[in-house]
Design a protein around this motif. Structure first.
Motif, short mmCIF file in Angstrom:
data_model
loop_
_atom_site.label_atom_id
_atom_site.label_comp_id
_atom_site.label_asym_id
_atom_site.label_seq_id
_atom_site.Cartn_x
_atom_site.Cartn_y
_atom_site.Cartn_z
N GLN A 27 0.82 -1.19 0.00
CA GLN A 27 0.00 0.00 0.00
C GLN A 27 0.86 1.26 0.00
OE1 GLN A 27 -2.95 -0.11 -0.64
NE2 GLN A 27 -4.08 -1.75 0.35
N SER A 39 -4.92 -8.63 0.31
CA SER A 39 -5.46 -9.71 -0.51
C SER A 39 -4.85 -9.62 -1.90
CB SER A 39 -6.99 -9.60 -0.60
OG SER A 39 -7.37 -8.37 -1.20
N GLU A 44 -8.95 -7.82 5.60
CA GLU A 44 -9.81 -7.13 4.64
C GLU A 44 -9.72 -5.61 4.84
OE1 GLU A 44 -14.50 -7.03 3.17
OE2 GLU A 44 -13.86 -8.37 4.79
N ASP A 54 -6.66 -4.37 3.33
CA ASP A 54 -6.56 -4.71 1.91
C ASP A 54 -5.40 -5.64 1.63
OD1 ASP A 54 -7.44 -4.73 -0.70
OD2 ASP A 54 -6.28 -2.95 -1.28
#
Length: 497
Positions: free
Chosen positions: A230, A463, A458, A461
């Motif tokens: 990220q 995943s 989740e 993020d």
């Protein structure tokens, strides 16, 4: 207190409950208080406050201190069953208090703020610095993607122990030790999950474990793993473990990080460099690494970049990174040591069409000998990083990251008669290998339940191509690390005795 009265707390132990408590109660186990504010009115040095199970929405901000021989202890009645969820402030904040022990708590917060903070005031005066703070079995989930932040922060403090802790989530620094002295971080699991910094400086470095303007501190059996992607659209440098210094005015008493020691540290599968030592302030001096594993990171495995005097790496395993080891050729990168280190298979640069090197840009006066370097497009480049007279280029295959196979050329070939490469199988305590096994890693069931909880992944993020590999594997933490190279975990390292 009347020992015959069951409503009276006994032996200076008091209780708090988020659901069944009332501040008009006595504080006994069957008559707990409701708020921390009530507890601060009564607690004295040597007292213990036990937190009964539940979710606390009042931040833990102690307004009491213990003494050197009689700390105030605040502990969960059942480890991991006490969750502090604060809003727009740190869930745990020890500020300008002394001799406190906090145990067994999961800390969460919402909004752009640090999650766990131990610290004191700005300025150079150490006479009343926050001191004697211990946190054990405490976790911190960061929720701050936009501002300068840390999920777990020690700042302007001394004589602090973080033992069996873990930190993850959104933050610029997942764990930050800043402007401090005599801090020990022993057995910490750290995962950097993401940070954009769009409300601060989006191109600033983001780090798993950051040791910044800090001196005389100790880091033992720390694991930094599975860094996220990220914020990849910024130019901020990514580092699993950074040692740094800068001129930051009175926000820290030092402008360098010096005389810090790192033993049995594992940096595994992170975005960016494994280790980066670099100062924009005063020169970093005499930082030492022993039995360091830096493996499968997308940047340099071990990088000493500028203003670093006396950086030492002994018994390292540096492999499958972009490049291996670098002591940069700046005039002030001096008196450094690289010995008894296995540098192998650092080839990730080839994925982008670049040449991969085992050791690059070597500072002219690096004491470089007794290493085993092999399996790169080029093992050595420039200056004085060619092998010393006792070095090897003897290929070997590793079954496990944490030990070097018997019967290989590395055995008995180190500068001290030991093995070339890292061995991380016992707990380090105060700089020495103890008789206690490190594996199975302590508290790994609770660590996994918190760091790999599906709703948390989740939220972060984690995943797809940004998944957290350990959590996706379904393995225990010990299995994930021991079996990273595809071989079964040996002996009892992955099963409880």
């Amino acid at each position: 207190q009347d020992p015959q009265d069951p409503q009276d707390p006994q032996d200076n132990v008091f209780y708090l409950s988020p659901g069944a408590g009332a501040d008009t109660n006595s504080g006994a186990a069957n008559a707990p208080w409701a708020t921390f504010d009530r507890a601060w009115q009564s607690l004295q040095p040597g007292d213990k406050l036990v937190l009964q199970d539940g979710i606390y929405t009042e931040a833990l901000h102690p307004l009491v201190s213990g003494t050197a021989g009689n700390p105030v202890t605040i502990s969960a009645e059942n480890d991991g069953q006490v969750i502090i969820e604060a809003a727009n402030e740190p869930a745990i904040h020890v500020a300008n208090r002394n001799y406190l022990t906090i145990e067994g708590i999961a800390a969460r917060t919402s909004g752009d703020t640090n999650t766990v903070v131990v610290g004191g005031h700005d300025g150079p005066d150490w006479s009343d610095r926050t001191t004697g703070i211990t946190l054990r079995r405490v976790s911190a989930l960061g929720s701050s993607p936009h501002i300068n932040s840390a999920a777990f922060q020690v700042a302007r403090a001394k004589q602090v122990l973080l033992e069996d802790v873990w930190s993850f989530g959104f933050a610029r620094n997942t764990m930050l030790v800043y402007g401090s002295e005599n801090v020990t971080v022993r057995r910490a699991v750290i995962r950097w999950d993401g940070w954009w910094g769009d409300a601060y400086k989006p191109n600033d470095p983001r780090v798993g474990l950051s040791v910044y303007n800090t001196r005389n501190s100790l880091f033992e059996n720390v694991i930094v793993l599975d860094g996220g992607k990220q914020g990849a659209d910024t130019h901020g440098e990514r580092v699993a473990l950074a040692i740094s210094g800068n001129h930051n005015g009175e926000t820290a008493p030092f402008d360098d990080s010096s005389n810090n020691r790192f033993y049995g540290v594992i940096l595994l599968n992170n975005v960016g460099a494994g280790v980066n030592a670099e100062s924009g302030g005063d020169t970093l001096s005499d930082n030492t690494f022993e039995n360091l594993i830096s493996w499968d990171n997308s940047g340099l495995g071990f990088n000493v970049n500028r203003n670093s005097n006396g950086t030492t790496l002994l018994h390292g395993t540096i492999g499958h990174n972009r490049h291996g080891v670098r002591f940069n050729n700046y005039n002030n990168v001096v008196n450094n040591t690289l010995k008894s280190t296995l540098v192998m298979g650092n080839r990730k640069a080839e994925d982008e069409g670049e040449q991969s090197f085992g050791m690059i840009d070597g500072a002219n006066n690096t004491d470089n000998d007794y290493n085993n370097v092999f399996d790169h497009l080029h093992d050595y480049r420039k200056y004085a990083m060619a092998p010393g007279p006792n070095s090897l280029s003897a290929p070997l295959a590793l079954d496990h990251l944490l030990t070097i196979p018997m019967g290989t050329a590395n055995q008995g070939a180190a500068h001290d008669g030991g093995v070339i490469g890292a061995t991380v199988v016992t707990r380090m305590i105060d700089g020495h290998a103890s008789s206690q096994a490190l594996w199975p890693y302590p508290n790994e069931d609770r660590i996994k339940s918190e760091m790999c909880e599906s709703a948390t992944l989740e939220l972060l993020d984690r995943s797809g191509d940004n998944s957290a590999a350990w959590c996706e594997s379904g393995q225990s933490l010990s299995e994930y690390i021991w079996e990273y190279l595809g071989y079964a975990c040996p002996g009892s390292y992955c099963t409880s005795p």
